[in-house]
Scaffold this motif. Structure first.
Motif, mmCIF file in Angstrom:
data_model
loop_
_atom_site.group_PDB
_atom_site.id
_atom_site.type_symbol
_atom_site.label_atom_id
_atom_site.label_comp_id
_atom_site.label_asym_id
_atom_site.label_seq_id
_atom_site.Cartn_x
_atom_site.Cartn_y
_atom_site.Cartn_z
ATOM 1 N N ILE A 89 -38.747 -43.715 73.213
ATOM 2 C CA ILE A 89 -40.014 -44.153 72.602
ATOM 3 C C ILE A 89 -39.851 -45.584 72.100
ATOM 4 O O ILE A 89 -40.673 -46.463 72.369
ATOM 5 C CB ILE A 89 -40.425 -43.226 71.432
ATOM 6 N N GLU A 90 -38.779 -45.786 71.366
ATOM 7 C CA GLU A 90 -38.559 -47.106 70.767
ATOM 8 C C GLU A 90 -38.546 -48.195 71.837
ATOM 9 O O GLU A 90 -39.163 -49.246 71.679
ATOM 10 C CB GLU A 90 -37.246 -47.113 69.982
ATOM 11 N N GLU A 91 -37.865 -47.941 72.954
ATOM 12 C CA GLU A 91 -37.781 -48.941 74.031
ATOM 13 C C GLU A 91 -39.146 -49.269 74.626
ATOM 14 O O GLU A 91 -39.345 -50.352 75.159
ATOM 15 C CB GLU A 91 -36.900 -48.419 75.181
ATOM 16 N N ALA A 92 -40.070 -48.305 74.559
ATOM 17 C CA ALA A 92 -41.373 -48.493 75.219
ATOM 18 C C ALA A 92 -42.398 -49.177 74.315
ATOM 19 O O ALA A 92 -43.499 -49.497 74.767
ATOM 20 C CB ALA A 92 -41.904 -47.136 75.672
ATOM 21 N N ILE A 93 -42.037 -49.393 73.043
ATOM 22 C CA ILE A 93 -43.005 -49.985 72.114
ATOM 23 C C ILE A 93 -43.181 -51.475 72.422
ATOM 24 O O ILE A 93 -42.205 -52.195 72.617
ATOM 25 C CB ILE A 93 -42.543 -49.768 70.648
ATOM 26 N N SER A 94 -44.443 -51.907 72.500
ATOM 27 C CA SER A 94 -44.755 -53.326 72.704
ATOM 28 C C SER A 94 -45.706 -53.760 71.597
ATOM 29 O O SER A 94 -46.051 -52.959 70.730
ATOM 30 C CB SER A 94 -45.436 -53.531 74.065
ATOM 31 N N LYS A 122 -60.665 -45.127 75.941
ATOM 32 C CA LYS A 122 -60.308 -46.436 76.492
ATOM 33 C C LYS A 122 -58.936 -46.904 76.025
ATOM 34 O O LYS A 122 -58.705 -48.093 75.790
ATOM 35 C CB LYS A 122 -61.390 -47.474 76.177
ATOM 36 N N LEU A 123 -58.031 -45.963 75.861
ATOM 37 C CA LEU A 123 -56.656 -46.274 75.492
ATOM 38 C C LEU A 123 -55.775 -46.181 76.739
ATOM 39 O O LEU A 123 -56.106 -45.446 77.676
ATOM 40 C CB LEU A 123 -56.153 -45.277 74.442
ATOM 41 N N THR A 124 -54.695 -46.936 76.750
ATOM 42 C CA THR A 124 -53.791 -46.926 77.907
ATOM 43 C C THR A 124 -52.571 -46.068 77.608
ATOM 44 O O THR A 124 -51.825 -46.363 76.675
ATOM 45 C CB THR A 124 -53.322 -48.369 78.224
ATOM 46 N N PRO A 125 -52.368 -45.005 78.389
ATOM 47 C CA PRO A 125 -51.147 -44.216 78.190
ATOM 48 C C PRO A 125 -49.913 -45.011 78.618
ATOM 49 O O PRO A 125 -49.958 -45.727 79.614
ATOM 50 C CB PRO A 125 -51.328 -42.998 79.109
ATOM 51 N N VAL A 126 -48.868 -44.871 77.848
ATOM 52 C CA VAL A 126 -47.554 -45.394 78.258
ATOM 53 C C VAL A 126 -46.631 -44.185 78.313
ATOM 54 O O VAL A 126 -46.328 -43.588 77.277
ATOM 55 C CB VAL A 126 -47.033 -46.457 77.272
ATOM 56 N N PHE A 127 -46.254 -43.811 79.539
ATOM 57 C CA PHE A 127 -45.447 -42.600 79.707
ATOM 58 C C PHE A 127 -43.977 -42.892 79.448
ATOM 59 O O PHE A 127 -43.442 -43.907 79.907
ATOM 60 C CB PHE A 127 -45.632 -42.024 81.111
ATOM 61 N N VAL A 128 -43.366 -41.972 78.726
ATOM 62 C CA VAL A 128 -41.951 -42.093 78.382
ATOM 63 C C VAL A 128 -41.283 -40.791 78.796
ATOM 64 O O VAL A 128 -41.884 -39.713 78.693
ATOM 65 C CB VAL A 128 -41.826 -42.351 76.861
ATOM 66 N N VAL A 146 -50.885 -46.188 73.954
ATOM 67 C CA VAL A 146 -50.377 -45.015 73.236
ATOM 68 C C VAL A 146 -49.217 -44.414 74.024
ATOM 69 O O VAL A 146 -49.359 -44.110 75.213
ATOM 70 C CB VAL A 146 -51.489 -43.971 73.012
ATOM 71 N N ILE A 147 -48.113 -44.252 73.343
ATOM 72 C CA ILE A 147 -46.931 -43.677 73.991
ATOM 73 C C ILE A 147 -47.066 -42.162 74.040
ATOM 74 O O ILE A 147 -47.360 -41.517 73.028
ATOM 75 C CB ILE A 147 -45.669 -44.111 73.227
ATOM 76 N N THR A 148 -46.884 -41.610 75.234
ATOM 77 C CA THR A 148 -47.034 -40.168 75.381
ATOM 78 C C THR A 148 -46.122 -39.647 76.486
ATOM 79 O O THR A 148 -45.375 -40.401 77.104
ATOM 80 C CB THR A 148 -48.513 -39.791 75.613
ATOM 81 N N THR A 149 -46.205 -38.347 76.722
ATOM 82 C CA THR A 149 -45.312 -37.694 77.687
ATOM 83 C C THR A 149 -46.026 -37.426 79.012
ATOM 84 O O THR A 149 -47.208 -37.071 79.022
ATOM 85 C CB THR A 149 -44.794 -36.357 77.107
ATOM 86 N N PRO A 150 -45.308 -37.558 80.114
ATOM 87 C CA PRO A 150 -45.905 -37.196 81.414
ATOM 88 C C PRO A 150 -45.872 -35.690 81.649
ATOM 89 O O PRO A 150 -46.537 -35.190 82.541
ATOM 90 C CB PRO A 150 -44.977 -37.889 82.422
ATOM 91 N N ALA A 195 -38.456 -35.845 83.647
ATOM 92 C CA ALA A 195 -39.721 -35.108 83.668
ATOM 93 C C ALA A 195 -39.966 -34.573 85.079
ATOM 94 O O ALA A 195 -40.406 -33.433 85.261
ATOM 95 C CB ALA A 195 -40.868 -36.008 83.222
ATOM 96 N N ARG A 196 -39.636 -35.399 86.063
ATOM 97 C CA ARG A 196 -39.847 -34.994 87.453
ATOM 98 C C ARG A 196 -38.966 -33.798 87.801
ATOM 99 O O ARG A 196 -39.415 -32.834 88.420
ATOM 100 C CB ARG A 196 -39.531 -36.171 88.379
ATOM 101 N N ALA A 197 -37.700 -33.864 87.393
ATOM 102 C CA ALA A 197 -36.784 -32.763 87.707
ATOM 103 C C ALA A 197 -37.284 -31.462 87.079
ATOM 104 O O ALA A 197 -37.245 -30.398 87.700
ATOM 105 C CB ALA A 197 -35.377 -33.100 87.209
#
Ligand SMILES: *Cc1c(COP(=O)(O)O)cnc(C)c1O
Length: 384
Positions: free
Chosen positions: A127-132, A107-113, A89-93, A349-351
């Protein structure tokens, strides 16, 4: 419980000021509702207050269906179950820990974008780039109630056939052009925690578009019971009880006034902070009716002190700001080894996490905004 070093400090001229102050209506207004509960002995299990609050919230928010929950985290967990999401699942950090935790519990795997640095919300282009081939859903957050780029997210989701679940915990009552933000995506999840503008001490809800989905969510939050003897799924107990629902109805009587008062304090901050160098704000959609649940500022190098130092020195003055959202959830031990959590992938996100500070915001009249801004001016060495 937090310890409060300031409480008995005689040097403190004013009472401590926290990032928020939960609103409580006059107790006399709550007691007749409690009397009704005492008389009926219906304490939970979708009783009359639960039904009334679901209908009243759907009308107030301008959405077709509201399913109430005991908190927002369980509502998020059930929303993911209801859509039978499996995989990544694509989500935000840049969010509260409940967002990715609800994924782990399923039991889902986060994919941070990474985020759009102007708003703090997920950047749709990334988001689009992170889709697999394992991507099963998108879980964006309307951070601080600022609407995500829902049109761009809907476009990606449509093309890639992915459901979208919005964590709308900050977005109570947000509208654009008279349309509720909660109508975007497949499901939206609200939190009614005590720290949120509309609260039921603890509570939450899932907003959905159709009756069949509402039924499914209602079953899932009640152990999977379809009727007295049929259990269709391994549901959990996510029900809001009658005391919470009665309190929610009472809060609804006050919510417009609360929102106006918060908007007034936001306007005060906006005006007062205009002359303070090194303090920036996130972008706000001027066409949106805002949530005004938070007042985030960015402490930039021009301020002369690092954000952490500002946080610490304000605390010494009895002003308790919060570093929402620091640290990034992607830096926490249960997430940091994921490939998508690598620091180099999430620079914006870090900044933001390293410079943000949420200032005290509440619905009570007074000069608290002035007190906070004067304290900031002192720290920056700028005379008022
Ligand atoms: C408050 C919050 C939640 C969880 O809400 P609870 O009702 O406290 O469980 C989820 N996501 C975000 C972004 C929140 O701020």
């Amino acid at each position: 419980m937090r310890t409060d070093p300031m409480r008995n400090n005689p040097a403190m001229s004013r009472p401590p000021l926290y990032v928020t102050r939960p609103y409580l209506p006059p107790l006399e207004e709550f007691t007749p509702l409690l009397r009704e509960i005492w008389d009926s002995r219906v304490l939970t299990n979708g009783g009359p207050f639960h039904q009334r609050l679901e209908a009243a919230l759907a009308e107030y928010l301008g959405v077709p269906h509201v399913a109430l929950f005991n908190n927002g985290t369980v509502a998020l967990m059930v929303a993911l179950q209801a859509l039978q999401v499996q995989g990544e699942v694509i989500t935000t950090p840049y969010t509260f820990v409940a967002t990715p935790h609800a994924l782990l519990w399923n039991k889902l795997t986060p994919v941070f974008v990474d985020i759009d640095p102007r708003t703090g919300n997920l950047d749709p282009a990334l988001i689009e780039e992170a889709i697999s081939e394992r991507t099963a859903a998108i879980l964006p957050v309307h951070c601080y109630g600022e609407p995500c780029d829902t049109a761009a997210i809907a476009e990606v989701a449509r093309r890639r056939r992915l459901p979208v679940i919005y964590d709308a915990a900050h977005a109570f009552g947000v509208q654009r052009d008279g349309r509720s933000l909660l109508l975007e995506g497949d499901l939206s999840v609200l939190s009614f925690h005590a720290t949120k503008t509309f609260h039921t001490f603890e509570g939450g809800a899932v907003v959905c578009h159709d009756a069949a989905m509402k039924r499914r969510i209602d079953d899932l939050k009640n152990f999977g019971f379809r009727n007295q003897i049929t259990v269709i799924e391994a549901g959990l107990n996510g029900k809001m009880n009658e005391m919470q629902a009665a309190f929610g109805l009472l809060m609804l009587n006050h919510i417009d006034e609360l929102r106006e008062r918060r908007a007034a304090m936001v306007a005060q901050y906006d005006a007062l902070l205009a002359g303070v160098p090194g303090i920036a704000r996130l972008a706000r959609d001027a066409s949106a009716r805002a949530a005004n649940g938070y007042y985030p500022v960015l402490i930039e190098p021009g301020f002369g002190l690092h954000r952490d130092e500002v946080h610490r020195r304000l605390e010494a003055k009895g002003i308790f700001t919060r570093r929402y959202f620091y640290p990034l959830v992607s830096d926490m031990p249960m997430y940091r080894d994921l490939p998508s959590a690598h620091p180099l992938r999430l620079p914006r996100a870090r900044a933001l996490a390293d410079s943000v500070l949420c200032l005290p915001l509440h619905a009570e009249p007074g000069d608290d905004a002035e007190r906070v801004v004067n304290a900031l001016r002192e720290l920056a060495g700028v005379c008022a």
